[in-house]
Scaffold this motif. Structure first.
Motif, short mmCIF file in Angstrom:
data_model
loop_
_atom_site.label_atom_id
_atom_site.label_comp_id
_atom_site.label_asym_id
_atom_site.label_seq_id
_atom_site.Cartn_x
_atom_site.Cartn_y
_atom_site.Cartn_z
N GLU A 147 0.83 -1.21 0.00
CA GLU A 147 0.00 0.00 0.00
C GLU A 147 0.87 1.26 0.00
N ARG A 181 2.28 1.61 -3.50
CA ARG A 181 1.23 2.05 -4.42
C ARG A 181 0.96 3.55 -4.25
N ASN A 182 0.86 4.01 -3.01
CA ASN A 182 0.60 5.44 -2.76
C ASN A 182 1.75 6.30 -3.27
N LEU A 215 3.75 5.56 -5.78
CA LEU A 215 3.69 5.56 -7.24
C LEU A 215 2.58 6.48 -7.76
N ILE A 216 1.46 6.50 -7.03
CA ILE A 216 0.35 7.38 -7.43
C ILE A 216 0.77 8.84 -7.30
N LYS A 261 3.07 9.62 -10.13
CA LYS A 261 2.36 9.74 -11.40
C LYS A 261 1.72 11.12 -11.56
N LEU A 317 4.52 3.47 -14.87
CA LEU A 317 3.95 3.63 -13.53
C LEU A 317 2.56 3.00 -13.44
N GLU A 318 1.77 3.18 -14.50
CA GLU A 318 0.42 2.59 -14.52
C GLU A 318 0.49 1.07 -14.43
N ARG A 345 2.92 -0.72 -13.21
CA ARG A 345 3.42 -1.12 -11.88
C ARG A 345 2.31 -1.01 -10.83
N ILE A 346 1.53 0.07 -10.92
CA ILE A 346 0.41 0.24 -9.98
C ILE A 346 -0.61 -0.88 -10.16
N GLU A 376 -1.88 -3.55 -7.40
CA GLU A 376 -3.31 -3.71 -7.10
C GLU A 376 -3.71 -5.19 -7.15
#
Length: 283
Positions: free
Chosen positions: A168, A171-172, A174-175, A178, A190-191, A193-194, A198
């Motif tokens: 988590e 993910r945060n 990377l967001i 992005k 990045l998309e 990888r996210i 997920e």
């Protein structure tokens, strides 16, 4: 003469003991020896697992410190293999018993023709009803094998939670990265990888869901096999016991005879050697 009588007494006693043992053993064989091997439980063991928890306090050695709360996660599995000549009655009894203790049949397999039928059930039972259900099911039919296995899963649960928290955070991050913009290739990377993270989080969510309090179950693997009861008369049992006893008795006597003969020959050789040594010493 007394030694000879004592020898005959022990020989007769050995024969009688062997005969009684074989006759008594025959009465333990109430079903046919047909075995029904099944890989049912092995095949479904990895698809669904039941976990339960136990909350308790551990008193600290330090008087000033409060008790430590422990939330243990564990897996408890009972395996019961039973056999019956009244298959339909015992099946109905087992299903009624499972329902009586608010248990849930999670997997079921029933196969075979009449006379050779088998029923395999994987039952999820609330932890507080586990022992009661187990004690009832082992009274159905004639139990061939039974065992209970309990495994601690607390560390596994903690590792899953730690992995989830770590993913988590990634993910945060990377967001956030992005949102700062950049090249299309970097954005697509990045998309992807996210998306991978997920998917991993979804898998972890399913695994952690098995540990939720509302899904708490212990497992009972119940196998009911149909077997014909062997009807053997007393005379037949006595005849079989006598044949086995005579055969075994002769084998034992033969072995004892050769052991005695071997010991006698050894003693004879030792005696001859001692005699030969004394003659040499005199010379």
């Amino acid at each position: 003469m007394k030694r000879l009588k004592r020898l005959f007494f022990w020989l007769i006693l050995i024969f009688i003991v062997l005969y009684i043992f074989r006759l008594a053993y025959g009465y333990t064989k109430t079903f046919d020896d047909t075995t029904y091997e099944t890989a049912f439980f092995e095949n479904i063991s990895s698809s669904k697992r039941n976990y339960a928890s136990k909350k308790y306090k551990v008193q600290s050695n330090n008087v000033n410190q409060t008790a430590i709360k422990v939330d243990q996660k564990y897996e408890k599995i009972a395996e019961i293999k039973t056999k019956s000549s009244s298959f339909e009655q015992e099946e109905a009894s087992s299903r009624k018993t499972i329902e009586q203790f608010n248990a849930l049949i999670q997997f079921e397999q029933k196969s075979g023709n009449k006379g050779y039928r088998k029923l395999n059930l994987v039952v999820g039972v609330p932890p507080e009803n586990f022992d009661s259900l187990y004690n009832k099911l082992i009274k159905i039919g004639k139990v061939q094998a039974k065992q209970i296995t309990k495994k601690d899963k607390t560390n596994e649960y903690k590792e899953l939670n730690a992995k989830k928290q770590s993913l988590e955070k990634i993910r945060n991050s990377l967001i956030d990265l992005k949102s700062k913009g950049g090249k299309i290739e970097e954005y697509m990377g990045l998309e992807n990888r996210i998306l991978e993270i997920e998917q991993q989080l979804q898998g972890l969510g399913v695994s952690l869901g098995d540990f939720d309090d509302e899904n708490e179950f212990c497992t009972v693997q119940f196998s009911l096999l149909e077997g014909k009861e062997v009807k053997i008369g007393l005379m037949q049992r006595m005849k079989v016991a006598l044949e086995w006893t005579v055969s075994m008795y002769l084998q034992i006597i033969t072995i004892l005879f050769f052991i005695t003969l071997f010991a006698y020959l050894i003693l004879l050789v030792i005696d001859k050697l001692q005699l030969f040594e004394r003659i040499l010493n005199k010379k």
